[in-house]
Design a protein around this motif. Structure first.
Motif, PDB file in Angstrom:
ATOM      1  N   GLU A   9      -4.541  -4.997  -4.049  1.00  0.00           N
ATOM      2  CA  GLU A   9      -3.092  -5.916  -3.740  1.00  0.00           C
ATOM      3  C   GLU A   9      -2.274  -4.619  -3.038  1.00  0.00           C
ATOM      4  OE1 GLU A   9      -1.035  -7.040  -7.180  1.00  0.00           O
ATOM      5  OE2 GLU A   9      -2.575  -8.386  -7.823  1.00  0.00           O
ATOM      6  N   GLU A  11       1.764  -3.365  -1.353  1.00  0.00           N
ATOM      7  CA  GLU A  11       3.424  -3.897  -1.182  1.00  0.00           C
ATOM      8  C   GLU A  11       3.562  -3.140   0.401  1.00  0.00           C
ATOM      9  OE1 GLU A  11       4.041  -1.770  -4.635  1.00  0.00           O
ATOM     10  OE2 GLU A  11       5.298  -3.794  -5.275  1.00  0.00           O
ATOM     11  N   PHE A  13       6.816  -1.969   2.684  1.00  0.00           N
ATOM     12  CA  PHE A  13       8.315  -1.720   2.687  1.00  0.00           C
ATOM     13  C   PHE A  13       8.784  -1.535   4.177  1.00  0.00           C
ATOM     14  CE2 PHE A  13       6.547  -0.502  -1.240  1.00  0.00           C
ATOM     15  CZ  PHE A  13       7.508  -1.071  -2.230  1.00  0.00           C
ATOM     16  N   TYR A  27      11.008  -5.991   2.071  1.00  0.00           N
ATOM     17  CA  TYR A  27       9.787  -5.690   1.090  1.00  0.00           C
ATOM     18  C   TYR A  27       8.803  -7.152   1.236  1.00  0.00           C
ATOM     19  CZ  TYR A  27       7.254  -5.922  -3.334  1.00  0.00           C
ATOM     20  OH  TYR A  27       6.370  -5.909  -4.385  1.00  0.00           O
ATOM     21  N   LYS A  28       7.687  -6.820   1.211  1.00  0.00           N
ATOM     22  CA  LYS A  28       6.680  -8.051   1.040  1.00  0.00           C
ATOM     23  C   LYS A  28       5.531  -7.388   0.314  1.00  0.00           C
ATOM     24  CE  LYS A  28       5.102 -11.465   4.380  1.00  0.00           C
ATOM     25  NZ  LYS A  28       5.659 -12.528   3.811  1.00  0.00           N
ATOM     26  N   ARG A  29       5.030  -8.590  -0.540  1.00  0.00           N
ATOM     27  CA  ARG A  29       3.699  -8.339  -1.515  1.00  0.00           C
ATOM     28  C   ARG A  29       2.661  -9.123  -0.966  1.00  0.00           C
ATOM     29  NH1 ARG A  29       2.260  -6.793  -6.530  1.00  0.00           N
ATOM     30  NH2 ARG A  29       4.392  -6.080  -7.197  1.00  0.00           N
ATOM     31  N   ALA A  36      -1.911  -7.314   4.434  1.00  0.00           N
ATOM     32  CA  ALA A  36      -0.925  -6.605   4.798  1.00  0.00           C
ATOM     33  C   ALA A  36      -0.859  -5.702   6.070  1.00  0.00           C
ATOM     34  CB  ALA A  36      -0.331  -5.663   3.862  1.00  0.00           C
ATOM     35  N   GLU A  55       1.968   0.351   0.526  1.00  0.00           N
ATOM     36  CA  GLU A  55       1.671   1.111  -0.718  1.00  0.00           C
ATOM     37  C   GLU A  55       0.534   0.279  -1.497  1.00  0.00           C
ATOM     38  OE1 GLU A  55       3.434   2.316  -4.994  1.00  0.00           O
ATOM     39  OE2 GLU A  55       4.821   2.230  -3.471  1.00  0.00           O
ATOM     40  N   ARG A  60       0.699   5.785  -0.545  1.00  0.00           N
ATOM     41  CA  ARG A  60       1.637   5.272   0.503  1.00  0.00           C
ATOM     42  C   ARG A  60       0.817   5.727   1.638  1.00  0.00           C
ATOM     43  NH1 ARG A  60       7.686   5.182  -1.439  1.00  0.00           N
ATOM     44  NH2 ARG A  60       7.522   4.045  -3.505  1.00  0.00           N
TER      45      ARG A  60
END
Length: 86
Positions: A9, A11, A13, A27-29, A36, A55, A60
């Motif tokens: 998973e 994230e 930013f 922000y997007k997950r 991503a 992330e 990061r």
């Protein structure tokens, strides 16, 4: 350094620019880091990439590292043929 997990998973930013009139996505997950990365490289305006941070598993990655992950031989998804490394 451990291999990057493109299926973990992730994230995403975006840093707001002070002089920008538009408000970028903040922000997007994503279910998978590979999705991503593809979103950042293929879908967003290039100017937003500079402020992007990915992330994954507590690590990061800045815009240069995101590009490196996208162009890696380990990247599991098909790339757009029109994508040009920056």
């Amino acid at each position: 350094m451990a291999p990057f997990d493109y299926f973990a998973e992730a994230e995403l930013f975006f840093v707001k620019r002070k002089n920008s009139r538009r408000k970028p996505a903040e922000y997007k997950r994503f279910a998978q880091a590979s999705l991503a990365i593809r979103f950042v490289i293929e879908e967003i305006r290039p100017g937003l990439l500079v402020g992007a941070t990915l992330e994954v598993d507590g690590a990061r990655f800045d815009c240069d590292e995101i590009r490196r992950l996208y162009h890696s031989v380990d990247y599991p998804l098909p790339r757009r043929t029109s994508s040009v490394p920056a």
